[in-house]
Design an enzyme around this catalytic site. Structure first.
Site, PDB file in Angstrom:
ATOM      1  N   PRO A 234       0.767  -1.230   0.015  1.00  0.00           N
ATOM      2  CG  PRO A 234      -0.657  -1.576   1.623  1.00  0.00           C
ATOM      3  CD  PRO A 234       0.637  -2.027   1.306  1.00  0.00           C
ATOM      4  CD  GLU A 235       3.634   2.429  -4.288  1.00  0.00           C
ATOM      5  OE1 GLU A 235       3.539   3.853  -4.728  1.00  0.00           O
ATOM      6  OE2 GLU A 235       3.845   1.484  -4.707  1.00  0.00           O
TER       7      GLU A 235
END
Ligand SMILES: [Zn+2]
Length: 282
Positions: free
Chosen positions: A2-3
């Site tokens: 997840p960014e």
């Protein structure tokens, strides 16, 4: 994985669920989540706390309580948060590492297959000293201008991709959105960061923000484990311009996308749109 766009999607979805609610019961099933601190002690600290805000900084989620205390959540590789209002039975899942029962009777469950995620309670006044040395500029903040980006890149001989991946310089950009931003900017990932022209720096600034905003608009990218808090998937993976598209034609020029290693990571780029020299640029 997840960014910034995935973490921001989680924040936006859970904010209305959490703000104003108290943590009635907290169960932490995996001691890795809170180590080196005792999970039962952390759970006991959190019980009774009332949420006043749910923020994000870089890839961190920040649950702010009325007491001034904060719960800092990092999803790392495979963490996700799911809200369950009890209307649909949730299937038993041994990857759930923690469950928070809110005072409206609903649950927020933290799931993490690879178990690299972290929950850290931070006492009042200790959040900024904790985050400051770890996190650089927030790329979607109004104050993040191309001049600020120029300061981040200035004098750096490291590949531009490595510099924009460095959380201490720029917070929230990971491998996917770095490649997408560099394609949008027409910049080769291995160009030395400090050698970008003013025009290229402006293009990269626009590229980073556009790539992140595209990700948020599509609720993030679901490659494997990332889920939105209602259990759904993001759709950014269908919109990737280069990431994971080796051999497929570039959207802009039709040249096959190539994969190389840059900044120690698998890196996708268009060899025609992103030449590895200023002199080759059109
Ligand atoms: Zn191209």
């Amino acid at each position: 994985m997840p960014e910034l766009p995935e973490v921001e999607t989680v924040r936006r979805r859970l904010e209305p669920v959490l703000v104003g609610r108290a943590f009635e019961r907290v169960e932490i099933r995996d001691p890795r989540l809170t180590r080196p601190f005792d999970p039962a002690a952390v759970a006991a600290e959190l019980e009774g706390e009332r949420v006043v805000a749910f923020d994000r900084r870089g890839k961190y989620l920040i649950v702010r309580f009325e007491s001034g205390r904060v719960l800092l959540i990092h999803l790392r590789m495979t963490g996700s948060l799911r809200h369950d209002d009890g209307r649909v039975p949730t299937p038993a899942d041994h990857h759930v590492r923690a469950v928070v029962r809110l005072d409206d009777g609903s649950d927020v469950a933290y799931r993490d297959v690879r178990r690299f995620g972290t929950w850290l309670t931070v006492e009042p006044g200790e959040l900024d000293p904790y985050l400051e040395p770890r996190l650089g500029r927030e790329p979607l903040a109004g104050s993040f201008t191309s001049k600020r980006l120029a300061e981040v890149l200035s004098g750096r001989r490291a590949p531009v991709k490595a510099v924009i991946l460095d959380q201490r310089r720029l917070a929230g950009v990971g491998n996917i959105y770095a490649d997408e931003a560099l394609w949008r900017s027409g910049i080769h990932p291995q160009r030395p960061a400090g050698e970008l022209s003013d025009e290229e720096t402006r293009a990269l600034h626009r590229g980073i923000r556009a790539a992140l905003k595209a990700g948020i608009a599509r609720q993030g990218a679901t490659l494997r484990d990332y889920r939105t808090p209602d259990g759904g998937s993001g759709s950014m993976q269908d919109e990737f311009k280069v990431y994971g598209r080796e051999g497929e034609p570039c959207d802009r020029c039709g040249t096959p996308i190539e994969k190389i290693r840059a900044a120690g990571r698998g890196t996708w780029y268009c060899p025609a749109c992103q030449p590895n020299s200023t002199t080759l640029r059109k």
